[in-house]
Scaffold this motif. Structure first.
Motif, PDB file in Angstrom:
ATOM      1  N   THR A  14     -14.660 -24.350 -12.213  1.00 17.67           N
ATOM      2  CA  THR A  14     -14.078 -24.276 -11.208  1.00 17.67           C
ATOM      3  C   THR A  14     -13.248 -22.886 -10.689  1.00 17.67           C
ATOM      4  OG1 THR A  14     -13.289 -26.651 -11.032  1.00 17.67           O
ATOM      5  CG2 THR A  14     -11.524 -25.284  -9.723  1.00 17.67           C
ATOM      6  N   SER A  15     -12.785 -21.916 -11.744  1.00 21.92           N
ATOM      7  CA  SER A  15     -12.181 -20.813 -11.741  1.00 21.92           C
ATOM      8  C   SER A  15     -13.205 -20.071 -10.326  1.00 21.92           C
ATOM      9  CB  SER A  15     -11.860 -20.706 -12.688  1.00 21.92           C
ATOM     10  OG  SER A  15     -12.440 -20.476 -13.259  1.00 21.92           O
ATOM     11  N   GLU A  16     -14.501 -19.897 -11.353  1.00 21.52           N
ATOM     12  CA  GLU A  16     -15.515 -19.232 -10.953  1.00 21.52           C
ATOM     13  C   GLU A  16     -16.167 -19.209  -9.511  1.00 21.52           C
ATOM     14  OE1 GLU A  16     -18.101 -18.371 -14.439  1.00 21.52           O
ATOM     15  OE2 GLU A  16     -18.326 -19.834 -13.090  1.00 21.52           O
ATOM     16  N   ALA A  17     -15.302 -20.975  -8.782  1.00 20.39           N
ATOM     17  CA  ALA A  17     -16.142 -20.735  -7.345  1.00 20.39           C
ATOM     18  C   ALA A  17     -14.995 -20.415  -5.834  1.00 20.39           C
ATOM     19  CB  ALA A  17     -16.038 -22.310  -7.558  1.00 20.39           C
ATOM     20  N   ILE A  18     -14.132 -20.691  -6.961  1.00 11.93           N
ATOM     21  CA  ILE A  18     -13.034 -19.871  -5.742  1.00 11.93           C
ATOM     22  C   ILE A  18     -12.810 -18.497  -5.870  1.00 11.93           C
ATOM     23  CG2 ILE A  18     -10.227 -20.200  -5.532  1.00 11.93           C
ATOM     24  CD1 ILE A  18     -10.297 -22.779  -6.301  1.00 11.93           C
ATOM     25  N   ALA A  19     -13.181 -17.261  -5.483  1.00 10.29           N
ATOM     26  CA  ALA A  19     -13.292 -16.115  -5.300  1.00 10.29           C
ATOM     27  C   ALA A  19     -12.417 -15.794  -4.453  1.00 10.29           C
ATOM     28  CB  ALA A  19     -14.495 -15.493  -4.491  1.00 10.29           C
ATOM     29  N   GLN A  20     -11.581 -14.120  -5.018  1.00  9.55           N
ATOM     30  CA  GLN A  20      -9.875 -14.056  -4.399  1.00  9.55           C
ATOM     31  C   GLN A  20      -9.895 -13.975  -3.058  1.00  9.55           C
ATOM     32  OE1 GLN A  20      -8.000 -13.427  -6.946  1.00  9.55           O
ATOM     33  NE2 GLN A  20      -6.534 -12.787  -5.258  1.00  9.55           N
ATOM     34  N   PRO A  21      -8.659 -13.815  -2.687  1.00  6.45           N
ATOM     35  CA  PRO A  21      -9.429 -13.587  -0.789  1.00  6.45           C
ATOM     36  C   PRO A  21      -8.592 -12.767  -0.524  1.00  6.45           C
ATOM     37  CG  PRO A  21      -7.521 -16.288  -1.390  1.00  6.45           C
ATOM     38  CD  PRO A  21      -7.941 -14.644  -2.557  1.00  6.45           C
ATOM     39  N   VAL A  22      -8.873 -12.197   0.326  1.00  4.54           N
ATOM     40  CA  VAL A  22      -8.122 -10.758   1.167  1.00  4.54           C
ATOM     41  C   VAL A  22      -7.123 -11.022   2.304  1.00  4.54           C
ATOM     42  CG1 VAL A  22      -9.021  -9.164   2.824  1.00  4.54           C
ATOM     43  CG2 VAL A  22     -10.171  -9.363   0.534  1.00  4.54           C
ATOM     44  N   THR A  23      -5.870 -10.420   1.835  1.00  6.00           N
ATOM     45  CA  THR A  23      -4.490 -10.724   2.537  1.00  6.00           C
ATOM     46  C   THR A  23      -4.900  -9.777   2.879  1.00  6.00           C
ATOM     47  OG1 THR A  23      -3.596  -9.814   0.525  1.00  6.00           O
ATOM     48  CG2 THR A  23      -3.664 -12.020   0.720  1.00  6.00           C
ATOM     49  N   ILE A  24      -4.244  -9.818   4.164  1.00  4.74           N
ATOM     50  CA  ILE A  24      -4.317  -8.658   6.184  1.00  4.74           C
ATOM     51  C   ILE A  24      -2.295  -9.062   6.370  1.00  4.74           C
ATOM     52  CG2 ILE A  24      -4.719  -8.346   7.917  1.00  4.74           C
ATOM     53  CD1 ILE A  24      -7.191  -9.067   7.445  1.00  4.74           C
ATOM     54  N   VAL A  25      -1.699  -8.437   6.715  1.00  5.61           N
ATOM     55  CA  VAL A  25      -0.379  -8.434   7.077  1.00  5.61           C
ATOM     56  C   VAL A  25       0.141  -7.193   7.792  1.00  5.61           C
ATOM     57  CG1 VAL A  25       2.209  -7.846   6.073  1.00  5.61           C
ATOM     58  CG2 VAL A  25       0.455  -9.443   4.441  1.00  5.61           C
ATOM     59  N   ALA A  26       0.372  -8.054   9.128  1.00  6.31           N
ATOM     60  CA  ALA A  26       0.854  -6.905  10.081  1.00  6.31           C
ATOM     61  C   ALA A  26       2.381  -7.027  10.414  1.00  6.31           C
ATOM     62  CB  ALA A  26       0.505  -7.398  11.315  1.00  6.31           C
ATOM     63  N   TYR A  27       3.295  -6.152   9.944  1.00  3.27           N
ATOM     64  CA  TYR A  27       4.317  -5.526  10.183  1.00  3.27           C
ATOM     65  C   TYR A  27       5.167  -4.683  10.161  1.00  3.27           C
ATOM     66  CZ  TYR A  27       8.976  -6.717   7.090  1.00  3.27           C
ATOM     67  OH  TYR A  27      10.392  -6.559   6.166  1.00  3.27           O
ATOM     68  N   ASN A  28       5.485  -4.844  11.319  1.00  3.19           N
ATOM     69  CA  ASN A  28       6.223  -3.878  12.343  1.00  3.19           C
ATOM     70  C   ASN A  28       7.768  -3.081  11.179  1.00  3.19           C
ATOM     71  OD1 ASN A  28       8.690  -2.578  13.914  1.00  3.19           O
ATOM     72  ND2 ASN A  28       7.020  -2.932  15.952  1.00  3.19           N
ATOM     73  N   ALA A  29       8.254  -1.771  10.952  1.00  2.00           N
ATOM     74  CA  ALA A  29       8.747  -1.513  10.426  1.00  2.00           C
ATOM     75  C   ALA A  29      10.161  -0.937  10.888  1.00  2.00           C
ATOM     76  CB  ALA A  29       7.813   0.126   9.714  1.00  2.00           C
ATOM     77  N   GLU A  30       9.593  -0.964  12.348  1.00  2.00           N
ATOM     78  CA  GLU A  30      10.953  -0.535  13.135  1.00  2.00           C
ATOM     79  C   GLU A  30      11.408   0.890  13.099  1.00  2.00           C
ATOM     80  OE1 GLU A  30      15.605  -2.013  14.443  1.00  2.00           O
ATOM     81  OE2 GLU A  30      14.580  -2.747  13.188  1.00  2.00           O
ATOM     82  N   ASN A  31      11.331   1.927  14.092  1.00  2.00           N
ATOM     83  CA  ASN A  31      11.331   2.849  13.411  1.00  2.00           C
ATOM     84  C   ASN A  31      11.381   3.669  12.576  1.00  2.00           C
ATOM     85  OD1 ASN A  31      12.179   3.135  16.154  1.00  2.00           O
ATOM     86  ND2 ASN A  31      14.009   1.633  16.037  1.00  2.00           N
ATOM     87  N   VAL A 109      -2.070  -3.715   4.969  1.00  4.27           N
ATOM     88  CA  VAL A 109      -0.810  -3.987   5.704  1.00  4.27           C
ATOM     89  C   VAL A 109      -0.826  -2.874   6.952  1.00  4.27           C
ATOM     90  CG1 VAL A 109       1.544  -3.227   5.653  1.00  4.27           C
ATOM     91  CG2 VAL A 109       0.385  -4.172   3.206  1.00  4.27           C
ATOM     92  N   VAL A 110      -0.882  -3.710   8.198  1.00  3.82           N
ATOM     93  CA  VAL A 110      -1.185  -2.929   9.365  1.00  3.82           C
ATOM     94  C   VAL A 110       0.915  -2.591   9.984  1.00  3.82           C
ATOM     95  CG1 VAL A 110      -2.029  -2.750  11.696  1.00  3.82           C
ATOM     96  CG2 VAL A 110      -2.951  -3.655  10.757  1.00  3.82           C
ATOM     97  N   ILE A 111       1.031  -1.771  10.244  1.00  2.00           N
ATOM     98  CA  ILE A 111       2.347  -0.636   9.634  1.00  2.00           C
ATOM     99  C   ILE A 111       2.533  -0.403  11.683  1.00  2.00           C
ATOM    100  CG2 ILE A 111       4.657   0.444   8.871  1.00  2.00           C
ATOM    101  CD1 ILE A 111       2.977  -0.580   6.649  1.00  2.00           C
ATOM    102  N   PRO A 112       3.230  -0.638  11.980  1.00  2.00           N
ATOM    103  CA  PRO A 112       3.608  -0.013  13.949  1.00  2.00           C
ATOM    104  C   PRO A 112       5.315   0.115  13.641  1.00  2.00           C
ATOM    105  CG  PRO A 112       2.580  -2.091  14.368  1.00  2.00           C
ATOM    106  CD  PRO A 112       2.911  -2.102  12.532  1.00  2.00           C
ATOM    107  N   GLU A 113       4.867   1.850  14.181  1.00  2.00           N
ATOM    108  CA  GLU A 113       6.343   2.199  14.375  1.00  2.00           C
ATOM    109  C   GLU A 113       6.762   3.251  13.323  1.00  2.00           C
ATOM    110  OE1 GLU A 113       9.384   0.887  15.933  1.00  2.00           O
ATOM    111  OE2 GLU A 113       8.639  -1.087  16.968  1.00  2.00           O
ATOM    112  N   THR A 114       5.463   3.970  12.825  1.00  2.00           N
ATOM    113  CA  THR A 114       5.513   5.375  11.882  1.00  2.00           C
ATOM    114  C   THR A 114       5.644   6.354  12.679  1.00  2.00           C
ATOM    115  OG1 THR A 114       2.763   5.170  11.614  1.00  2.00           O
ATOM    116  CG2 THR A 114       4.470   3.589  10.343  1.00  2.00           C
ATOM    117  N   GLU A 115       6.117   7.220  12.276  1.00  2.00           N
ATOM    118  CA  GLU A 115       6.417   8.342  12.788  1.00  2.00           C
ATOM    119  C   GLU A 115       5.095   9.495  12.705  1.00  2.00           C
ATOM    120  OE1 GLU A 115       9.095  12.824  13.206  1.00  2.00           O
ATOM    121  OE2 GLU A 115       9.798  11.183  11.752  1.00  2.00           O
ATOM    122  N   ASN A 116       4.620   9.867  11.284  1.00  2.00           N
ATOM    123  CA  ASN A 116       3.502  10.341  10.470  1.00  2.00           C
ATOM    124  C   ASN A 116       2.851  10.072   9.639  1.00  2.00           C
ATOM    125  OD1 ASN A 116       5.338  11.273   8.740  1.00  2.00           O
ATOM    126  ND2 ASN A 116       6.166  12.796  10.249  1.00  2.00           N
TER     127      ASN A 116
END
Length: 366
Positions: A14-31, A109-116
């Motif tokens: 069972t443990s071999e059959a479950i591959a590690q997921p890839v997690t994607i996050v979108a998180y606006n950093a607000e200024n 992690v996709v991060i909107p609102e980053t100055e640079n």
């Protein structure tokens, strides 16, 4: 002993059959601004230490009024906000605290609102040094008159090519829509070597007509259509499509024509859940929600289509990630109404006016 052996074998299989997921996050950093004055960007002057502002008055105040008006909240904030190193460091820590409190530290992690790029380099160096993140931030949007809120990205997945920034084509609506953030395109390598193309977005705000967001989606769809046949693509970030717009036939057609799949949760309407609060001015109601933040996937990632690719998006895993007390604010009257807790430079509490959203990618076959 035989039973124990059989159970151990089953657990191993069972443990071999479950591959590690890839997690994607979108998180606006607000200024998410640094504390340094960028001489090429007069619109970053709000986010400077008070000592720097005081040393440069009245020239500083004149710039504040030029871009924020002579009165009101934003003009006053530009003149009086003390965005010093302690404030900046606390802001970075609050954001990292949320990522670190998640069930797993996200792969992307996709991060909107980053100055640079510097602000993301500092975020990683000061708080996430052991995460092995690569920073992507091209600092391209709105040149030459930039406000400095591009889309950035942190990724544990290796780069599979050179990141690009794409200007949104507003066509005949260019004057009405004005300027906005470029679309960030980053090719990444999944654990099995497959390329995943991640588009990071921060579309025009709700202050502009829906047509502006519609044209932004069309530009995004054109970019995805230009990828090689059978490519895997994800678009994540702040789409700024509010809860009155997302359930409409018009938005649905935009997604269908662009061959995008999205969780129905993101387009369900104005009731909770959502990634941020939405003011319904028609009904004079603040207790409404929008999934301004979404994660879209291309057809090859759909679980409802045949695909030769070995990855699919678990649309059911899409949702907000509220894992830290600094993310939560209660209304001023303390009646129990909840909203995302904006970062307060005076107290050092709060994080952002958005909650992050997450989705998992899974392997079809082990």
């Amino acid at each position: 002993m035989r039973l124990i052996f059989i159970l151990a074998s089953v657990l191993l299989i069972t443990s071999e059959a479950i591959a590690q997921p890839v997690t994607i996050v979108a998180y606006n950093a607000e200024n998410l601004f640094d504390t340094e004055d960028d001489p090429t960007n007069p619109r970053d002057d709000t986010y400077l230490p008070l000592a720097v502002k005081d040393a440069n008055r009245p020239a500083h105040d004149a710039l504040c009024e030029q871009y924020n008006g002579t009165t009101g909240f934003y003009a006053e904030e530009c003149k009086t906000l003390n965005w010093d190193n302690q404030t900046y460091t606390t802001k970075l820590k609050r954001y990292a605290d949320v990522l670190s409190a998640m069930p797993v530290l996200p792969d992307v992690v996709v991060i909107p609102e980053t100055e640079n790029k510097k602000v993301l380099d500092d975020l990683v160096a000061q708080n996430l040094a052991t995460a092995n993140y690569t920073v992507v931030q091209l600092d391209t949007s709105d040149k030459p008159d930039s406000r400095g809120i591009d889309v950035g990205m942190l990724t544990k997945l290796p780069l599979a090519g050179t990141p690009k920034a794409h200007v949104i084509d507003f066509g005949s609506a260019a004057k009405e829509c004005g300027k906005t953030r470029d679309i960030l395109e980053v090719p990444l390598q999944l654990p099995d070597g497959t390329t995943l193309n991640v588009f990071g977005v921060h579309f025009p705000s709700g202050a502009s007509p829906f047509e502006c967001r519609a044209r932004a989606v069309k530009t995004l769809s054109t970019l995805a259509a230009g990828l090689p046949a059978g490519s895997l693509a994800v678009a994540a970030g702040d789409f700024n499509v509010n809860c009155n717009e997302s359930p409409t036939e018009g938005f649905s057609r935009l997604l269908q024509r662009g061959n995008w799949y999205v969780s129905p949760l993101a387009t369900h309407g104005c009731n909770a859940p959502g990634s941020t609060k939405y003011v319904d001015r028609v009904m004079d109601n603040w207790n409404t929600w929008s999934f301004l933040d979404m994660i879209l996937v291309s057809p090859e990632l759909s679980a409802t289509r045949p695909s030769e690719q070995n990855w699919f998006a678990d649309l059911g895993s899409f949702g907000t990630v509220v894992v830290h007390p600094e993310q939560i604010a209660v209304d001023e009257d303390n009646k129990g109404f909840i909203e995302p807790r904006r970062f307060d430079p005076k107290t050092g509490h709060g994080v952002s006016d958005h909650w992050p959203v997450m989705m998992r990618l899974l392997q079809r076959r082990s």
